[in-house]
Write a protein that holds these residues in place. Structure first.
Motif, mmCIF file in Angstrom:
data_model
loop_
_atom_site.group_PDB
_atom_site.id
_atom_site.type_symbol
_atom_site.label_atom_id
_atom_site.label_comp_id
_atom_site.label_asym_id
_atom_site.label_seq_id
_atom_site.Cartn_x
_atom_site.Cartn_y
_atom_site.Cartn_z
ATOM 1 N N LEU A 25 31.648 25.523 15.939
ATOM 2 C CA LEU A 25 32.139 26.138 17.181
ATOM 3 C C LEU A 25 33.556 25.658 17.491
ATOM 4 N N PHE A 26 33.759 24.369 17.328
ATOM 5 C CA PHE A 26 35.076 23.798 17.615
ATOM 6 C C PHE A 26 36.124 24.317 16.629
ATOM 7 N N LEU A 27 35.761 24.376 15.353
ATOM 8 C CA LEU A 27 36.700 24.882 14.351
ATOM 9 C C LEU A 27 37.144 26.304 14.689
ATOM 10 N N GLY A 28 36.172 27.183 14.965
ATOM 11 C CA GLY A 28 36.506 28.563 15.293
ATOM 12 C C GLY A 28 37.355 28.666 16.547
ATOM 13 N N SER A 29 37.020 27.884 17.541
ATOM 14 C CA SER A 29 37.780 27.910 18.794
ATOM 15 C C SER A 29 39.201 27.414 18.586
ATOM 16 N N ALA A 30 39.358 26.357 17.780
ATOM 17 C CA ALA A 30 40.689 25.812 17.528
ATOM 18 C C ALA A 30 41.580 26.822 16.822
ATOM 19 N N VAL A 31 41.017 27.558 15.871
ATOM 20 C CA VAL A 31 41.784 28.581 15.158
ATOM 21 C C VAL A 31 42.217 29.690 16.124
ATOM 22 N N LEU A 32 41.313 30.119 16.991
ATOM 23 C CA LEU A 32 41.646 31.162 17.963
ATOM 24 C C LEU A 32 42.734 30.699 18.933
ATOM 25 N N ILE A 33 42.654 29.456 19.365
ATOM 26 C CA ILE A 33 43.653 28.940 20.306
ATOM 27 C C ILE A 33 45.015 28.807 19.631
ATOM 28 N N LEU A 34 45.028 28.379 18.362
ATOM 29 C CA LEU A 34 46.308 28.307 17.656
ATOM 30 C C LEU A 34 46.883 29.706 17.440
ATOM 31 N N ALA A 35 46.017 30.694 17.188
ATOM 32 C CA ALA A 35 46.498 32.068 17.060
ATOM 33 C C ALA A 35 47.150 32.530 18.356
ATOM 34 N N TRP A 36 46.536 32.178 19.495
ATOM 35 C CA TRP A 36 47.173 32.472 20.792
ATOM 36 C C TRP A 36 48.559 31.866 20.864
ATOM 37 N N GLU A 37 48.655 30.614 20.460
ATOM 38 C CA GLU A 37 49.941 29.931 20.564
ATOM 39 C C GLU A 37 50.997 30.571 19.662
ATOM 40 N N ASN A 38 50.604 30.896 18.445
ATOM 41 C CA ASN A 38 51.572 31.503 17.525
ATOM 42 C C ASN A 38 52.050 32.864 18.018
ATOM 43 N N LEU A 39 51.123 33.681 18.502
ATOM 44 C CA LEU A 39 51.508 35.015 18.987
ATOM 45 C C LEU A 39 52.331 34.924 20.274
ATOM 46 N N SER A 40 51.914 34.073 21.183
ATOM 47 C CA SER A 40 52.668 33.954 22.435
ATOM 48 C C SER A 40 54.055 33.374 22.179
ATOM 49 N N ASN A 41 54.181 32.493 21.187
ATOM 50 C CA ASN A 41 55.498 31.970 20.845
ATOM 51 C C ASN A 41 56.423 33.068 20.329
ATOM 52 N N ASP A 42 55.862 34.009 19.557
ATOM 53 C CA ASP A 42 56.660 35.156 19.123
ATOM 54 C C ASP A 42 57.187 35.928 20.332
ATOM 55 N N VAL A 43 56.336 36.085 21.343
ATOM 56 C CA VAL A 43 56.735 36.807 22.553
ATOM 57 C C VAL A 43 57.821 36.033 23.300
ATOM 58 N N PHE A 44 57.615 34.736 23.496
ATOM 59 C CA PHE A 44 58.577 33.931 24.247
ATOM 60 C C PHE A 44 59.907 33.808 23.499
ATOM 61 N N ASP A 45 59.848 33.709 22.171
ATOM 62 C CA ASP A 45 61.083 33.626 21.393
ATOM 63 C C ASP A 45 61.845 34.949 21.417
ATOM 64 N N ALA A 46 61.119 36.045 21.520
ATOM 65 C CA ALA A 46 61.784 37.341 21.631
ATOM 66 C C ALA A 46 62.604 37.417 22.918
ATOM 67 N N ASP A 47 62.131 36.738 23.955
ATOM 68 C CA ASP A 47 62.857 36.742 25.227
ATOM 69 C C ASP A 47 64.183 35.993 25.146
ATOM 70 N N THR A 48 64.233 34.951 24.298
ATOM 71 C CA THR A 48 65.456 34.146 24.216
ATOM 72 C C THR A 48 66.412 34.632 23.135
ATOM 73 N N GLY A 49 65.895 35.418 22.188
ATOM 74 C CA GLY A 49 66.745 35.908 21.110
ATOM 75 C C GLY A 49 66.831 34.982 19.919
ATOM 76 N N VAL A 50 66.099 33.860 19.927
ATOM 77 C CA VAL A 50 66.178 32.929 18.806
ATOM 78 C C VAL A 50 65.596 33.534 17.529
ATOM 79 N N ASP A 51 64.694 34.506 17.671
ATOM 80 C CA ASP A 51 64.055 35.125 16.509
ATOM 81 C C ASP A 51 64.701 36.447 16.108
ATOM 82 N N VAL A 52 65.939 36.671 16.547
ATOM 83 C CA VAL A 52 66.571 37.966 16.289
ATOM 84 C C VAL A 52 66.682 38.257 14.793
ATOM 85 N N HIS A 53 66.811 37.219 13.965
ATOM 86 C CA HIS A 53 66.921 37.410 12.517
ATOM 87 C C HIS A 53 65.611 37.120 11.783
#
Length: 314
Positions: free
Chosen positions: A65-93
Motif C-alpha cells: 500500500l505504501f509503495l503504491g501510494s508513494a509512486v502516486l504522490i511522486l507522480a503528482w509532484e512530477n506533473l505539478s512541477n511541469d505545470v509550475f515550471d511552465a509558469d516561470t519559463g524555465v522549461d521553455v527548451h
C-alpha cells in the motif's frame, strides 16, 4: 516530495535517423520518466527492511500500500512541477515537459491533483489499519515540502535549497513514515539510514543541474550548481558521493546496521562513473543529459543492496 523530473532527452546515442514514431515514443518515455520512480520506492524499502531487521515487523499489505501510494504522490509532484515550471519559463527548451508536449497545462494540473488524492487514500488506509494517524502526518509533511519546493509563491528550489528539501523529504520523513508504518515506533538506526537515502536522492537533483545552467540563470533559478559554477560543483560531487558511502561504512562499523548492508558499496562503480562524467564534461552541457539517470542508477543499486543487507541472515 520534491519532484525529480528528467532533463531533456539525449539523442547522442542515435547517430542514425530515427522515425517520427520512434522519436515520439522516446519523448513520451522521457516525459513519463519510469526510472525516476525508484526514488519513491527506496525510502519505503529501506524503512521497511530495517523494521524487519530491528523488530521483526513485516506487514506485506502495508508495505505494498505504501509503495503504491508513494509512486502516486511522486507522480503528482512530477506533473505539478511541469505545470509550475511552465509558469516561470524555465522549461521553455524542455521538449519532454508534459505541458509543452500536450499544451494542456490545466489538464496536467488536475491529473496531478487526482494522483495526489489517490496516493493519500492509500496512506489513509494504512492509518485506518493501524488506528494511528502518525503516518498520515509524516506523508503530509513530505507533500508540503514537495509543494514549497516548486509551487508558488514559495518556489524554494529557485533559491537554491531544493537539495536540502529533497534530503529531508526522501530521507528522515519518508523513511520514518515507512518504519513507523511497520512498527508504530521510532528508531535512531532508521534515522541514520534515512540520511544515506536522503543524501543519495539529493545527488540526483544536484546532478541534473549541470546541463541546464544557462536556462536556470535566465529565469533566476539559483541552484547550487549555478551558485558554485560548473567547475567547482563538479569538484564537489565526488565528496558528496564519498559522504554517502562514508555514512554507510560508519553505520556498519558502529553496528547501527548489520554487516551485510556493506553490500551497498557495490554501487560505488556507478558513483565513480557519475563523477568522472561530470568532471570531464561539465563545460559541455549537451554531453550531460544523462547524468541524472546515472545518479538514479547509483541511487537504485545503493538502495537495493542496502535494504537487502537488512534481510540477509547475520
Amino acid at each position: 516530495m520534491p519532484g525529480l523530473e528528467h532533463s531533456e532527452i539525449d539523442q547522442s546515442e542515435h547517430p542514425q535517423p530515427v522515425t517520427a514514431e520512434a522519436a515520439d515514443r522516446q519523448l513520451w518515455w522521457a516525459a513519463i520518466k519510469p526510472p525516476m520512480y525508484s526514488v519513491a520506492i527506496m525510502p519505503i524499502w529501506i524503512g521497511s527492511t530495517l523494521a524487519f531487521w530491528q523488530r521483526n515487523a513485516a506487514n506485506p499489505l502495508i508495505f505494498f500500500l505504501f509503495l503504491g501510494s508513494a509512486v502516486l504522490i511522486l507522480a503528482w509532484e512530477n506533473l505539478s512541477n511541469d505545470v509550475f515550471d511552465a509558469d516561470t519559463g524555465v522549461d521553455v527548451h524542455k521538449r519532454n515537459s508534459l505541458v509543452n508536449m500536450t499544451g494542456q497545462k490545466s489538464l496536467i494540473f488536475w491529473i496531478a491533483n487526482g494522483l495526489l488524492a489517490a496516493g493519500l487514500v492509500g496512506i489513509a488506509a494504512i492509518a485506518a489499519l493501524q488506528q494511528d494517524l502518525m503516518v498520515v502526518w509524516l506523508v503530509l509533511g513530505c507533500c508540503a515540502i514537495g509543494y514549497i519546493y516548486q509551487g508558488p509563491p514559495f518556489r524554494l528550489s529557485y533559491k537554491g535549497v531544493g537539495e536540502l528539501l529533497c534530503l529531508i523529504a526522501f530521507g528522515p520523513l519518508a523513511c520514518s513514515a515507512a518504519y513507523y508504518s511497520q512498527t508504530q515506533s521510532w528508531s535512531w538506526n532508521n534515522l541514520f539510514a534515512s540520511l544515506i537515502v536522503g543524501l543519495a536522492t539529493s545527488l540526483i537533483l544536484f546532478s541534473s543541474h549541470f546541463n541546464q545552467i544557462k536556462d536556470d540563470l535566465a529565469v533566476g533559478k539559483l541552484s547550487p550548481v549555478v551558485r558554485l559554477g560548473g567547475q567547482r560543483a563538479a569538484k564537489l560531487l565526488p565528496w558528496l558521493c564519498g559522504l554517502v558511502y562514508a555514512l554507510l561504512t560508519i553505520g556498519v562499523m558502529t553496528k547501527l546496521f548489520p554487516a551485510w548492508t556493506i553490500l551497498g558499496l557495490l554501487s560505488c562503480p556507478v558513483a565513480q562513473r557519475l563523477c568522472e562524467t561530470v568532471g570531464r564534461d561539465y563545460q559541455q552541457p549537451e554531453k550531460l543529459l544523462k547524468c541524472r539517470l546515472i545518479a538514479v542508477e547509483m541511487h537504485f543499486w545503493l538502495g537495493l543492496f542496502f535494504g537487502l543487507g537488512f534481510l540477509l541472515p547475520g
